[in-house]
Design an enzyme around this catalytic site. Structure first.
Site, PDB file in Angstrom:
ATOM      1  N   GLY A   1       0.848  -1.181   0.000  1.00 39.24           N
ATOM      2  CA  GLY A   1       0.000   0.000   0.000  1.00 39.24           C
ATOM      3  C   GLY A   1       0.883   1.231   0.000  1.00 39.24           C
ATOM      4  O   GLY A   1       1.870   1.291  -0.737  1.00 39.24           O
TER       5      GLY A   1
ATOM      6  N   HIS B   1       8.638  -3.261  -6.736  1.00 41.74           N
ATOM      7  CA  HIS B   1       7.996  -3.027  -8.041  1.00 41.74           C
ATOM      8  C   HIS B   1       8.964  -2.378  -9.023  1.00 41.74           C
ATOM      9  O   HIS B   1       8.558  -1.536  -9.838  1.00 41.74           O
ATOM     10  CB  HIS B   1       6.755  -2.138  -7.902  1.00 41.74           C
ATOM     11  CG  HIS B   1       5.765  -2.594  -6.884  1.00 41.74           C
ATOM     12  ND1 HIS B   1       4.941  -3.681  -7.087  1.00 41.74           N
ATOM     13  CD2 HIS B   1       5.461  -2.101  -5.659  1.00 41.74           C
ATOM     14  CE1 HIS B   1       4.159  -3.836  -6.018  1.00 41.74           C
ATOM     15  NE2 HIS B   1       4.471  -2.902  -5.144  1.00 41.74           N
TER      16      HIS B   1
ATOM     17  N   SER C   1       5.694  -5.372  -0.947  1.00 45.54           N
ATOM     18  CA  SER C   1       5.636  -3.968  -1.345  1.00 45.54           C
ATOM     19  C   SER C   1       6.014  -3.042  -0.176  1.00 45.54           C
ATOM     20  O   SER C   1       7.143  -3.057   0.276  1.00 45.54           O
ATOM     21  CB  SER C   1       4.248  -3.656  -1.903  1.00 45.54           C
ATOM     22  OG  SER C   1       4.189  -2.387  -2.493  1.00 45.54           O
ATOM     23  N   ALA C   2       5.082  -2.254   0.336  1.00 39.79           N
ATOM     24  CA  ALA C   2       5.381  -1.364   1.460  1.00 39.79           C
ATOM     25  C   ALA C   2       5.894  -2.149   2.660  1.00 39.79           C
ATOM     26  O   ALA C   2       6.773  -1.689   3.393  1.00 39.79           O
ATOM     27  CB  ALA C   2       4.135  -0.562   1.852  1.00 39.79           C
TER      28      ALA C   2
ATOM     29  N   GLU D   1       8.792  -7.482 -10.195  1.00 41.03           N
ATOM     30  CA  GLU D   1       7.573  -8.212  -9.866  1.00 41.03           C
ATOM     31  C   GLU D   1       7.814  -9.724  -9.900  1.00 41.03           C
ATOM     32  O   GLU D   1       8.356 -10.242 -10.882  1.00 41.03           O
ATOM     33  CB  GLU D   1       6.466  -7.873 -10.868  1.00 41.03           C
ATOM     34  CG  GLU D   1       6.074  -6.407 -10.884  1.00 41.03           C
ATOM     35  CD  GLU D   1       5.259  -6.026  -9.672  1.00 41.03           C
ATOM     36  OE1 GLU D   1       4.044  -6.251  -9.687  1.00 41.03           O
ATOM     37  OE2 GLU D   1       5.859  -5.498  -8.718  1.00 41.03           O
TER      38      GLU D   1
END
Length: 238
Positions: free
Chosen positions: A92, A161, A124-125, A196
């Site tokens: 996020g 990413h 991700s985050a 990814e």
């Protein structure tokens, strides 16, 4: 002692949420007899609620015996971290995530549990906060955390990413590599660009790149370097 999965993303195009990571996650759960997973939903992708985000993770584990609980469901988040069998921090907005961790005074608690061997999954985050600071996030600064310093569970920063330039694109903005070069005008920390589907499997002193893609390593005043799956990122610090 560290036991972690640091993933660029939760979802590969055309697949279900977490599906590409579940085999490795469940292998650890089985080996360590883990039955409960603490989920940290604070990054709130797209502004999703903590409950809705936690439900998404519960759906991913619905065919397993793992019980998922969101940290927001506990009265004392610090105790929830200290008592967790395993911890998953989802993706996020990294600014939102880091602000919450500092506001609740649990960033240091999370770091302590990671170094005590609690199994940690980040996407991700949730992977960005494994680095030394969050200065290589791709997210908009929609809130202001009290500090950019993160857990320092690995000795470099993560750029989740990571995207290579598209030769046919007419976009004239800076590439991801150019942004990281800007970072290195003022900072000398290594940065790992995770594409990814790639993730770093941390086990004690090993930090192995997993997945089918190479990763890109950036260091101040050096040419960027491509490393293959199986590369040990711990070599960066020697």
């Amino acid at each position: 002692m560290r036991n972690m999965i640091i993933a660029s993303t939760s979802t590969i195009h055309g697949t279900d949420y977490l599906s590409y990571l579940l085999p490795d996650i469940m292998e650890v759960f089985k080996k360590q007899s883990i039955k409960n997973l603490l989920f940290i939903p604070y990054a709130r992708p797209g502004g999703i609620s903590h409950d809705s985000y936690t439900d998404k993770v519960k759906t991913a584990f619905k065919d397993t015996e793992i019980e998922v609980q969101g940290i927001h469901e506990f009265k004392n988040p610090k105790e929830a971290i200290e008592n967790a069998e395993a911890i998953f921090t989802g993706g996020g907005n990294t600014f939102v995530l880091v602000k919450m961790l500092y506001d609740l005074e649990i960033m240091s608690s999370l770091r302590k549990q990671l170094y005590a061997g609690t199994f940690y999954i980040g996407t991700s985050a949730g992977s960005n906060i494994c680095g030394l600071n969050m200065r290589n996030t791709n997210d908009m600064p929609i809130v202001m955390p009290s500090n950019f310093k993160t857990m320092g569970a690995v000795g470099y920063n993560i750029n989740a990413h990571y995207l290579d330039p598209e030769p046919s694109s007419t976009h004239m903005g800076e590439t991801r590599e150019e942004r990281i070069k800007e970072f290195h005008c003022y900072n000398n920390l290594p940065v790992v660009g995770l594409r990814e589907g790639s993730y770093i499997r941390v086990q004690n002193e090993k930090e192995m790149l997993c997945g089918t893609h190479t990763a890109r390593i950036f260091q101040q005043n050096k040419n960027a370097m491509e490393v293959p799956s199986g590369y040990n990122f711990a070599e960066l610090l020697k």
